[in-house]
Motif scaffolding. Structure first.
Motif, PDB file in Angstrom:
ATOM      1  N   LYS A 115     -35.970  29.073  21.144  1.00  0.00           N
ATOM      2  CA  LYS A 115     -36.877  28.419  20.194  1.00  0.00           C
ATOM      3  C   LYS A 115     -36.247  27.122  19.707  1.00  0.00           C
ATOM      4  O   LYS A 115     -35.063  27.094  19.334  1.00  0.00           O
ATOM      5  CB  LYS A 115     -37.142  29.349  19.006  1.00  0.00           C
ATOM      6  CG  LYS A 115     -38.193  28.816  18.042  1.00  0.00           C
ATOM      7  CD  LYS A 115     -38.424  29.773  16.881  1.00  0.00           C
ATOM      8  CE  LYS A 115     -39.050  31.072  17.347  1.00  0.00           C
ATOM      9  NZ  LYS A 115     -39.416  31.953  16.193  1.00  0.00           N
ATOM     10  N   ALA A 116     -37.027  26.043  19.735  1.00  0.00           N
ATOM     11  CA  ALA A 116     -36.502  24.731  19.344  1.00  0.00           C
ATOM     12  C   ALA A 116     -36.032  24.733  17.896  1.00  0.00           C
ATOM     13  O   ALA A 116     -36.705  25.278  17.014  1.00  0.00           O
ATOM     14  CB  ALA A 116     -37.573  23.662  19.541  1.00  0.00           C
ATOM     15  N   LEU A 117     -34.856  24.121  17.685  1.00  0.00           N
ATOM     16  CA  LEU A 117     -34.302  23.988  16.337  1.00  0.00           C
ATOM     17  C   LEU A 117     -34.577  22.584  15.799  1.00  0.00           C
ATOM     18  O   LEU A 117     -34.529  21.608  16.552  1.00  0.00           O
ATOM     19  CB  LEU A 117     -32.784  24.195  16.360  1.00  0.00           C
ATOM     20  CG  LEU A 117     -32.213  25.594  16.175  1.00  0.00           C
ATOM     21  CD1 LEU A 117     -30.691  25.525  16.303  1.00  0.00           C
ATOM     22  CD2 LEU A 117     -32.602  26.185  14.830  1.00  0.00           C
ATOM     23  N   PRO A 118     -34.856  22.441  14.520  1.00  0.00           N
ATOM     24  CA  PRO A 118     -34.971  21.092  13.948  1.00  0.00           C
ATOM     25  C   PRO A 118     -33.623  20.393  14.064  1.00  0.00           C
ATOM     26  O   PRO A 118     -32.572  21.043  14.064  1.00  0.00           O
ATOM     27  CB  PRO A 118     -35.329  21.354  12.482  1.00  0.00           C
ATOM     28  CG  PRO A 118     -35.756  22.775  12.403  1.00  0.00           C
ATOM     29  CD  PRO A 118     -35.051  23.491  13.509  1.00  0.00           C
ATOM     30  N   GLU A 119     -33.639  19.093  14.142  1.00  0.00           N
ATOM     31  CA  GLU A 119     -32.387  18.343  14.158  1.00  0.00           C
ATOM     32  C   GLU A 119     -31.622  18.627  12.856  1.00  0.00           C
ATOM     33  O   GLU A 119     -32.160  18.518  11.772  1.00  0.00           O
ATOM     34  CB  GLU A 119     -32.662  16.850  14.263  1.00  0.00           C
ATOM     35  CG  GLU A 119     -31.400  16.007  14.352  1.00  0.00           C
ATOM     36  CD  GLU A 119     -31.689  14.529  14.471  1.00  0.00           C
ATOM     37  OE1 GLU A 119     -30.745  13.733  14.394  1.00  0.00           O
ATOM     38  OE2 GLU A 119     -32.876  14.176  14.626  1.00  0.00           O
ATOM     39  N   GLY A 120     -30.363  19.035  13.014  1.00  0.00           N
ATOM     40  CA  GLY A 120     -29.588  19.376  11.830  1.00  0.00           C
ATOM     41  C   GLY A 120     -29.904  20.760  11.290  1.00  0.00           C
ATOM     42  O   GLY A 120     -29.496  21.099  10.176  1.00  0.00           O
ATOM     43  N   GLY A 121     -30.634  21.558  12.075  1.00  0.00           N
ATOM     44  CA  GLY A 121     -30.988  22.903  11.646  1.00  0.00           C
ATOM     45  C   GLY A 121     -31.956  22.900  10.475  1.00  0.00           C
ATOM     46  O   GLY A 121     -32.594  21.896  10.169  1.00  0.00           O
ATOM     47  N   CYS A 122     -32.064  24.038   9.831  1.00  0.00           N
ATOM     48  CA  CYS A 122     -33.001  24.148   8.704  1.00  0.00           C
ATOM     49  C   CYS A 122     -32.570  23.274   7.527  1.00  0.00           C
ATOM     50  O   CYS A 122     -33.408  22.797   6.769  1.00  0.00           O
ATOM     51  CB  CYS A 122     -33.106  25.612   8.267  1.00  0.00           C
ATOM     52  SG  CYS A 122     -34.018  26.638   9.458  1.00  0.00           S
ATOM     53  N   ARG A 123     -31.276  23.050   7.390  1.00  0.00           N
ATOM     54  CA  ARG A 123     -30.808  22.159   6.335  1.00  0.00           C
ATOM     55  C   ARG A 123     -31.291  20.735   6.582  1.00  0.00           C
ATOM     56  O   ARG A 123     -31.771  20.072   5.663  1.00  0.00           O
ATOM     57  CB  ARG A 123     -29.279  22.186   6.252  1.00  0.00           C
ATOM     58  CG  ARG A 123     -28.717  21.265   5.175  1.00  0.00           C
ATOM     59  CD  ARG A 123     -27.230  21.470   5.006  1.00  0.00           C
ATOM     60  NE  ARG A 123     -26.486  21.197   6.232  1.00  0.00           N
ATOM     61  CZ  ARG A 123     -25.173  21.434   6.378  1.00  0.00           C
ATOM     62  NH1 ARG A 123     -24.496  21.991   5.388  1.00  0.00           N
ATOM     63  NH2 ARG A 123     -24.564  21.162   7.510  1.00  0.00           N
ATOM     64  N   GLY A 124     -31.197  20.295   7.832  1.00  0.00           N
ATOM     65  CA  GLY A 124     -31.662  18.949   8.162  1.00  0.00           C
ATOM     66  C   GLY A 124     -33.157  18.790   7.957  1.00  0.00           C
ATOM     67  O   GLY A 124     -33.627  17.751   7.480  1.00  0.00           O
ATOM     68  N   GLU A 125     -33.912  19.822   8.318  1.00  0.00           N
ATOM     69  CA  GLU A 125     -35.361  19.776   8.132  1.00  0.00           C
ATOM     70  C   GLU A 125     -35.712  19.603   6.660  1.00  0.00           C
ATOM     71  O   GLU A 125     -36.561  18.782   6.302  1.00  0.00           O
ATOM     72  CB  GLU A 125     -35.986  21.069   8.669  1.00  0.00           C
ATOM     73  CG  GLU A 125     -37.493  21.136   8.517  1.00  0.00           C
ATOM     74  CD  GLU A 125     -38.067  22.417   9.085  1.00  0.00           C
ATOM     75  OE1 GLU A 125     -38.415  22.425  10.283  1.00  0.00           O
ATOM     76  OE2 GLU A 125     -38.162  23.423   8.332  1.00  0.00           O
ATOM     77  N   ALA A 126     -35.052  20.363   5.787  1.00  0.00           N
ATOM     78  CA  ALA A 126     -35.330  20.277   4.353  1.00  0.00           C
ATOM     79  C   ALA A 126     -34.934  18.918   3.787  1.00  0.00           C
ATOM     80  O   ALA A 126     -35.628  18.357   2.934  1.00  0.00           O
ATOM     81  CB  ALA A 126     -34.605  21.397   3.617  1.00  0.00           C
ATOM     82  N   GLN A 127     -33.824  18.376   4.273  1.00  0.00           N
ATOM     83  CA  GLN A 127     -33.373  17.068   3.796  1.00  0.00           C
ATOM     84  C   GLN A 127     -34.384  15.976   4.131  1.00  0.00           C
ATOM     85  O   GLN A 127     -34.608  15.064   3.339  1.00  0.00           O
ATOM     86  CB  GLN A 127     -32.013  16.726   4.405  1.00  0.00           C
ATOM     87  CG  GLN A 127     -30.858  17.523   3.830  1.00  0.00           C
ATOM     88  CD  GLN A 127     -29.553  17.271   4.562  1.00  0.00           C
ATOM     89  OE1 GLN A 127     -29.537  16.825   5.716  1.00  0.00           O
ATOM     90  NE2 GLN A 127     -28.437  17.569   3.907  1.00  0.00           N
ATOM     91  N   ARG A 128     -34.987  16.075   5.304  1.00  0.00           N
ATOM     92  CA  ARG A 128     -35.978  15.062   5.697  1.00  0.00           C
ATOM     93  C   ARG A 128     -37.279  15.231   4.916  1.00  0.00           C
ATOM     94  O   ARG A 128     -37.947  14.245   4.575  1.00  0.00           O
ATOM     95  CB  ARG A 128     -36.230  15.140   7.201  1.00  0.00           C
ATOM     96  CG  ARG A 128     -35.070  14.619   8.046  1.00  0.00           C
ATOM     97  CD  ARG A 128     -35.422  14.557   9.514  1.00  0.00           C
ATOM     98  NE  ARG A 128     -35.621  15.897  10.096  1.00  0.00           N
ATOM     99  CZ  ARG A 128     -34.644  16.660  10.547  1.00  0.00           C
ATOM    100  NH1 ARG A 128     -33.390  16.253  10.482  1.00  0.00           N
ATOM    101  NH2 ARG A 128     -34.898  17.839  11.092  1.00  0.00           N
ATOM    102  N   MET A 129     -37.644  16.479   4.646  1.00  0.00           N
ATOM    103  CA  MET A 129     -38.882  16.724   3.912  1.00  0.00           C
ATOM    104  C   MET A 129     -38.766  16.346   2.441  1.00  0.00           C
ATOM    105  O   MET A 129     -39.703  15.811   1.844  1.00  0.00           O
ATOM    106  CB  MET A 129     -39.278  18.199   4.031  1.00  0.00           C
ATOM    107  CG  MET A 129     -39.728  18.610   5.405  1.00  0.00           C
ATOM    108  SD  MET A 129     -40.291  20.338   5.437  1.00  0.00           S
ATOM    109  CE  MET A 129     -41.765  20.243   4.417  1.00  0.00           C
ATOM    110  N   PHE A 130     -37.587  16.616   1.873  1.00  0.00           N
ATOM    111  CA  PHE A 130     -37.397  16.378   0.439  1.00  0.00           C
ATOM    112  C   PHE A 130     -36.104  15.604   0.187  1.00  0.00           C
ATOM    113  O   PHE A 130     -35.084  16.192  -0.191  1.00  0.00           O
ATOM    114  CB  PHE A 130     -37.361  17.707  -0.320  1.00  0.00           C
ATOM    115  CG  PHE A 130     -38.601  18.533  -0.165  1.00  0.00           C
ATOM    116  CD1 PHE A 130     -39.793  18.142  -0.747  1.00  0.00           C
ATOM    117  CD2 PHE A 130     -38.580  19.712   0.573  1.00  0.00           C
ATOM    118  CE1 PHE A 130     -40.947  18.900  -0.596  1.00  0.00           C
ATOM    119  CE2 PHE A 130     -39.721  20.477   0.724  1.00  0.00           C
ATOM    120  CZ  PHE A 130     -40.915  20.058   0.140  1.00  0.00           C
ATOM    121  N   PRO A 131     -36.140  14.283   0.419  1.00  0.00           N
ATOM    122  CA  PRO A 131     -34.942  13.479   0.106  1.00  0.00           C
ATOM    123  C   PRO A 131     -34.603  13.622  -1.376  1.00  0.00           C
ATOM    124  O   PRO A 131     -35.493  13.659  -2.227  1.00  0.00           O
ATOM    125  CB  PRO A 131     -35.379  12.038   0.430  1.00  0.00           C
ATOM    126  CG  PRO A 131     -36.573  12.187   1.320  1.00  0.00           C
ATOM    127  CD  PRO A 131     -37.257  13.449   0.889  1.00  0.00           C
TER     128      PRO A 131
END
Length: 259
Positions: A115-131
């Protein structure tokens, strides 16, 4: 007493409530993302909004060292009960850490167990969604003004009066912001003893006698107002970005059923 005092650059900073909402939104996104990979029970213990606000109030209240006599009598140099930071937390080693960070055993060409992982994992995904709604230029300006006012003749004179007052009370001190650990007054110990409390009470009383808090705060206000005028355009742009990020976080926070 410093608690309740304000400074001009406060307008450009992230409020304690918005900082709390950001933390909740990010952690909710972590949990949502991690659940997609089978980690249904994930995340650090959440701090309450009340505790987050109390921590922010405590920080301002100690900007010039302890200054609340009632709190000094109860807690000495320790933080009041209920304002301590949350326990340190990090994801469990192994698969949980791998999915959270996007790095580690099991990651193959950006995927985890097919299953594809977001860049930087789930932490990276959250950082991009909520700077994080920060204003680094305003923060730098605040630090610069604080250090400049610390060396101003008015503050230096008030500090000298405080030092003299403390000496009269039997305490040899050089500055209200000196390292407490070196004085044997470490706030990291479980609780304050009678000697620490007596020391802190004398500290607060001498700040009142020397009018140190009021003098220093007045110098900071003037210095920050000057800094805002000199950097009005860049600070306004930075604040606009911060406000947009804060609004996005607040919307997600409220959509999750928080008020």
């Amino acid at each position: 007493m410093a608690k309740g005092l304000t400074l001009p650059l406060d307008e450009y900073a992230t409020s304690s409530v918005d900082a709390y909402a950001w933390k909740v939104a990010v952690q909710d996104q972590w949990r949502s993302c991690m659940a997609r990979y089978g980690f249904s029970d994930f995340g650090p213990p959440q701090i309450s909004e009340q505790s987050a606000v109390m921590q922010a109030d405590s920080a301002m209240g100690r900007r010039y060292g302890v200054s609340d006599l009632d709190l000094a009598k109860k807690f000495g140099y320790h933080l009041p009960t209920g304002t301590q930071e949350s326990p340190y937390w990090e994801p469990a080693a192994g698969a949980e850490s791998t999915v959270f960070t996007g790095v580690g055993a099991g990651v193959d060409d950006g995927t985890y167990e097919g299953k594809a992982l977001p860049e930087g994992g789930c932490r990276g995904e959250a950082q991009r969604m909520f700077p994080m709604p920060r204003t680094p230029e305003a923060e730098r300006a605040g630090i610069t003004v604080f250090e400049e006012t610390r060396k101003s003749p008015e503050v230096v004179k008030a500090v000298a009066q405080w030092v003299s007052c403390m000496k009269q009370k039997g305490y040899v001190r050089s500055h209200p912001l000196e390292d407490l650990g070196k004085l044997g007054l470490s706030p990291s110990s479980p609780s304050a003893g009678s000697e620490e409390i007596a020391h802190a009470v004398a500290d607060v009383e001498c700040k009142a006698d020397s009018e140190l808090v009021g003098i220093w705060n007045a110098k900071e206000k003037a210095g920050q107002q000057k800094a805002i005028k000199e950097n009005a355009s860049s600070l306004a742009k930075e604040k606009s970005v911060k406000d947009r990020n804060s609004a996005k976080v607040r919307q997600a926070y409220e959509a999750a059923g928080n008020q």
